[in-house]
Design a protein around this motif. Structure first.
Motif, PDB file in Angstrom:
ATOM      1  N   THR A   7      -0.214 -17.143   4.286  1.00  0.00           N
ATOM      2  CA  THR A   7      -0.443 -17.074   5.722  1.00  0.00           C
ATOM      3  C   THR A   7      -1.942 -17.193   5.990  1.00  0.00           C
ATOM      4  N   GLU A   8      -2.310 -17.467   7.234  1.00  0.00           N
ATOM      5  CA  GLU A   8      -3.719 -17.695   7.569  1.00  0.00           C
ATOM      6  C   GLU A   8      -4.602 -16.510   7.198  1.00  0.00           C
ATOM      7  N   ASP A   9      -4.079 -15.287   7.342  1.00  0.00           N
ATOM      8  CA  ASP A   9      -4.895 -14.118   7.011  1.00  0.00           C
ATOM      9  C   ASP A   9      -4.829 -13.764   5.527  1.00  0.00           C
ATOM     10  N   GLY A  10      -4.041 -14.504   4.757  1.00  0.00           N
ATOM     11  CA  GLY A  10      -3.970 -14.288   3.312  1.00  0.00           C
ATOM     12  C   GLY A  10      -3.176 -13.083   2.879  1.00  0.00           C
ATOM     13  N   THR A  11      -2.530 -12.373   3.820  1.00  0.00           N
ATOM     14  CA  THR A  11      -1.840 -11.133   3.464  1.00  0.00           C
ATOM     15  C   THR A  11      -0.436 -11.372   2.922  1.00  0.00           C
ATOM     16  N   LYS A  12       0.117 -12.573   3.117  1.00  0.00           N
ATOM     17  CA  LYS A  12       1.474 -12.854   2.659  1.00  0.00           C
ATOM     18  C   LYS A  12       1.514 -14.201   1.941  1.00  0.00           C
ATOM     19  N   VAL A  13       2.407 -14.266   0.962  1.00  0.00           N
ATOM     20  CA  VAL A  13       2.683 -15.513   0.265  1.00  0.00           C
ATOM     21  C   VAL A  13       3.876 -16.182   0.935  1.00  0.00           C
ATOM     22  N   VAL A  14       3.798 -17.487   1.142  1.00  0.00           N
ATOM     23  CA  VAL A  14       4.887 -18.238   1.769  1.00  0.00           C
ATOM     24  C   VAL A  14       5.356 -19.297   0.773  1.00  0.00           C
ATOM     25  N   ALA A  15       6.645 -19.285   0.485  1.00  0.00           N
ATOM     26  CA  ALA A  15       7.230 -20.272  -0.420  1.00  0.00           C
ATOM     27  C   ALA A  15       8.399 -20.950   0.290  1.00  0.00           C
ATOM     28  N   THR A  16       8.501 -22.262   0.134  1.00  0.00           N
ATOM     29  CA  THR A  16       9.570 -23.038   0.757  1.00  0.00           C
ATOM     30  C   THR A  16      10.421 -23.682  -0.331  1.00  0.00           C
ATOM     31  N   TYR A  17      11.740 -23.580  -0.183  1.00  0.00           N
ATOM     32  CA  TYR A  17      12.667 -24.108  -1.190  1.00  0.00           C
ATOM     33  C   TYR A  17      13.725 -24.988  -0.530  1.00  0.00           C
ATOM     34  N   SER A  47      -0.759 -12.481  -3.237  1.00  0.00           N
ATOM     35  CA  SER A  47      -1.440 -12.515  -1.940  1.00  0.00           C
ATOM     36  C   SER A  47      -2.865 -11.983  -2.078  1.00  0.00           C
ATOM     37  N   ASP A  48      -3.706 -12.272  -1.067  1.00  0.00           N
ATOM     38  CA  ASP A  48      -5.092 -11.804  -1.090  1.00  0.00           C
ATOM     39  C   ASP A  48      -5.171 -10.279  -1.107  1.00  0.00           C
ATOM     40  N   VAL A  49      -4.160  -9.615  -0.525  1.00  0.00           N
ATOM     41  CA  VAL A  49      -4.155  -8.145  -0.509  1.00  0.00           C
ATOM     42  C   VAL A  49      -4.192  -7.601  -1.926  1.00  0.00           C
ATOM     43  N   PHE A  50      -3.439  -8.233  -2.828  1.00  0.00           N
ATOM     44  CA  PHE A  50      -3.293  -7.716  -4.181  1.00  0.00           C
ATOM     45  C   PHE A  50      -4.329  -8.289  -5.128  1.00  0.00           C
ATOM     46  N   TYR A  51      -5.133  -9.224  -4.650  1.00  0.00           N
ATOM     47  CA  TYR A  51      -6.048  -9.909  -5.560  1.00  0.00           C
ATOM     48  C   TYR A  51      -7.224  -9.015  -5.954  1.00  0.00           C
ATOM     49  N   ILE A  52      -7.300  -8.725  -7.248  1.00  0.00           N
ATOM     50  CA  ILE A  52      -8.428  -8.010  -7.840  1.00  0.00           C
ATOM     51  C   ILE A  52      -8.809  -8.772  -9.104  1.00  0.00           C
ATOM     52  N   ALA A  88       6.562 -13.211   1.757  1.00  0.00           N
ATOM     53  CA  ALA A  88       6.520 -11.933   1.040  1.00  0.00           C
ATOM     54  C   ALA A  88       5.120 -11.343   1.071  1.00  0.00           C
ATOM     55  N   GLY A  89       5.061 -10.027   1.190  1.00  0.00           N
ATOM     56  CA  GLY A  89       3.778  -9.338   1.215  1.00  0.00           C
ATOM     57  C   GLY A  89       3.884  -7.952   0.610  1.00  0.00           C
ATOM     58  N   ILE A  90       2.805  -7.202   0.688  1.00  0.00           N
ATOM     59  CA  ILE A  90       2.724  -5.867   0.101  1.00  0.00           C
ATOM     60  C   ILE A  90       2.876  -4.816   1.190  1.00  0.00           C
ATOM     61  N   GLY A  91       3.722  -3.818   0.929  1.00  0.00           N
ATOM     62  CA  GLY A  91       3.884  -2.700   1.846  1.00  0.00           C
ATOM     63  C   GLY A  91       3.170  -1.471   1.311  1.00  0.00           C
ATOM     64  N   TYR A  92       3.934  -0.407   1.098  1.00  0.00           N
ATOM     65  CA  TYR A  92       3.384   0.850   0.582  1.00  0.00           C
ATOM     66  C   TYR A  92       2.783   0.630  -0.809  1.00  0.00           C
ATOM     67  N   VAL A  93       1.646   1.261  -1.064  1.00  0.00           N
ATOM     68  CA  VAL A  93       1.029   1.254  -2.388  1.00  0.00           C
ATOM     69  C   VAL A  93       0.751   2.691  -2.805  1.00  0.00           C
ATOM     70  N   ILE A  99       5.260  -1.483  -3.120  1.00  0.00           N
ATOM     71  CA  ILE A  99       6.427  -2.073  -2.482  1.00  0.00           C
ATOM     72  C   ILE A  99       6.122  -3.518  -2.108  1.00  0.00           C
ATOM     73  N   GLY A 100       6.999  -4.425  -2.529  1.00  0.00           N
ATOM     74  CA  GLY A 100       6.947  -5.800  -2.058  1.00  0.00           C
ATOM     75  C   GLY A 100       8.006  -6.003  -0.997  1.00  0.00           C
ATOM     76  N   LYS A 101       7.626  -6.559   0.155  1.00  0.00           N
ATOM     77  CA  LYS A 101       8.541  -6.751   1.271  1.00  0.00           C
ATOM     78  C   LYS A 101       8.665  -8.246   1.561  1.00  0.00           C
ATOM     79  N   GLY A 102       9.873  -8.699   1.862  1.00  0.00           N
ATOM     80  CA  GLY A 102      10.048 -10.124   2.097  1.00  0.00           C
ATOM     81  C   GLY A 102      11.145 -10.444   3.087  1.00  0.00           C
ATOM     82  N   VAL A 103      11.052 -11.628   3.665  1.00  0.00           N
ATOM     83  CA  VAL A 103      12.050 -12.153   4.597  1.00  0.00           C
ATOM     84  C   VAL A 103      12.338 -13.596   4.214  1.00  0.00           C
ATOM     85  N   ILE A 104      13.614 -13.959   4.196  1.00  0.00           N
ATOM     86  CA  ILE A 104      14.022 -15.346   3.982  1.00  0.00           C
ATOM     87  C   ILE A 104      14.550 -15.888   5.301  1.00  0.00           C
ATOM     88  N   ARG A 105      14.007 -17.022   5.737  1.00  0.00           N
ATOM     89  CA  ARG A 105      14.413 -17.652   6.996  1.00  0.00           C
ATOM     90  C   ARG A 105      14.864 -19.078   6.732  1.00  0.00           C
TER      91      ARG A 105
END
Length: 267
Positions: A7-17, A47-52, A88-93, A99-105
């Motif tokens: 996503t533009e803010d880097g907080t979520k990974v987007v995959a298309t299948y 995602s950028d959130v998890f990048y270390i 998909a993105g990161i929730g509680y740490v 926690i990894g959270k995701g939605v399929i559309r």
């Protein structure tokens, strides 16, 4: 076919299948284990959130719990060669888990087909023990820690079936993939329903669409292992099945399938 991005803010990974016909069952419905594999392949930890820098070279993540909610649109709008989008993105740490959270559309209409989360544990590759997540990452986490929704193991399973873990069932870490356990439980439900072992289910289990899946991973299984999948209908939840996957006396996976009642499945 898969394409990935963020996503533009880097907080979520987007995959298309694009969904191959091989991902569908004989009734023309996308299999639930395919949904699990799509979530796993989306890799929210990228995602950028998890990048270390260099962090992922020293640790691995092991899924402890996963939960998926399957929407009616999955059964009415998804066809062969449909394109779906997984975000998909990161929730509680927590201290050692996240926690990894995701939605399929559906890519064309953006209808939600499935949403879910996983609880993953951070494990040191050298010691194979849980290890603390970096403080910077813990400050980035958002959202509550989800509660587990699982059946109590039954002393008197209504039906059980044995499976051998094949080489194709294991991932890069040599352990059985999470999606494989969903397939084994689904196959057991089909066999048990055909044998008339569950009071609420008749004839063909595939007529009862899956509404929710919850799984607790208790121990690992490897190629060559013989697994016994024990199953029962949950008395307090009609049209719900519990499963305990065992290897000898070891408990491997505890699983819940909640089903739409048959008249609701004809959507």
């Amino acid at each position: 076919m898969k394409t990935t991005g963020r996503t533009e803010d880097g907080t979520k990974v987007v995959a298309t299948y694009e969904l191959s016909p091989f991902y569908f069952d004989r009734t023309g419905v996308l299999t639930p284990w395919t949904l699990s594999q799509l979530f796993a392949n989306s890799e929210p930890e990228q995602s950028d959130v998890f990048y270390i820098p260099r962090h992922l070279r020293k640790v691995a993540t092991f899924v402890r719990y996963q939960e998926y909610h399957l929407h009616p649109e999955l059964y009415t709008k998804v066809k062969f060669n449909s394109t779906v989008e997984v975000k998909a993105g990161i929730g509680y740490v927590g201290k050692t888990s996240w926690i990894g959270k995701g939605v399929i559309r559906l890519a064309t209409s953006q209808d939600i087909l499935c949403h879910g989360n996983i609880l993953a544990v951070n494990v040191d590759l050298s010691t194979r023990q849980p290890t603390a997540l970096p403080p910077d990452l813990r400050r980035k986490g958002k959202g509550p820690l989800p509660t587990f929704d699982l059946p109590t193991s039954s002393d008197k399973p209504m039906y059980s079936h044995k499976f051998k873990v094949e080489e194709s069932d294991v991932g890069a870490n040599d352990y059985t993939k999470q999606s494989v356990f969903i397939r084994l439980c689904s196959d057991t439900a089909v066999f048990g329903t055909k044998a008339g072992r569950y009071p609420s289910l008749r004839r063909d289990a595939l007529k009862y669409r899956v509404k929710k899946i919850a799984m607790l991973f208790q121990k690992q299984a490897r190629a060559g292992d013989m697994l016994d999948v024990q199953s029962w209908e949950i008395p307090s939840k009609p049209f719900s099945l519990g499963f305990q996957v065992k290897r000898g006396e070891d408990n491997i996976v505890l699983c819940l399938f909640e089903l739409y009642e048959q008249e609701r499945a004809k959507l």
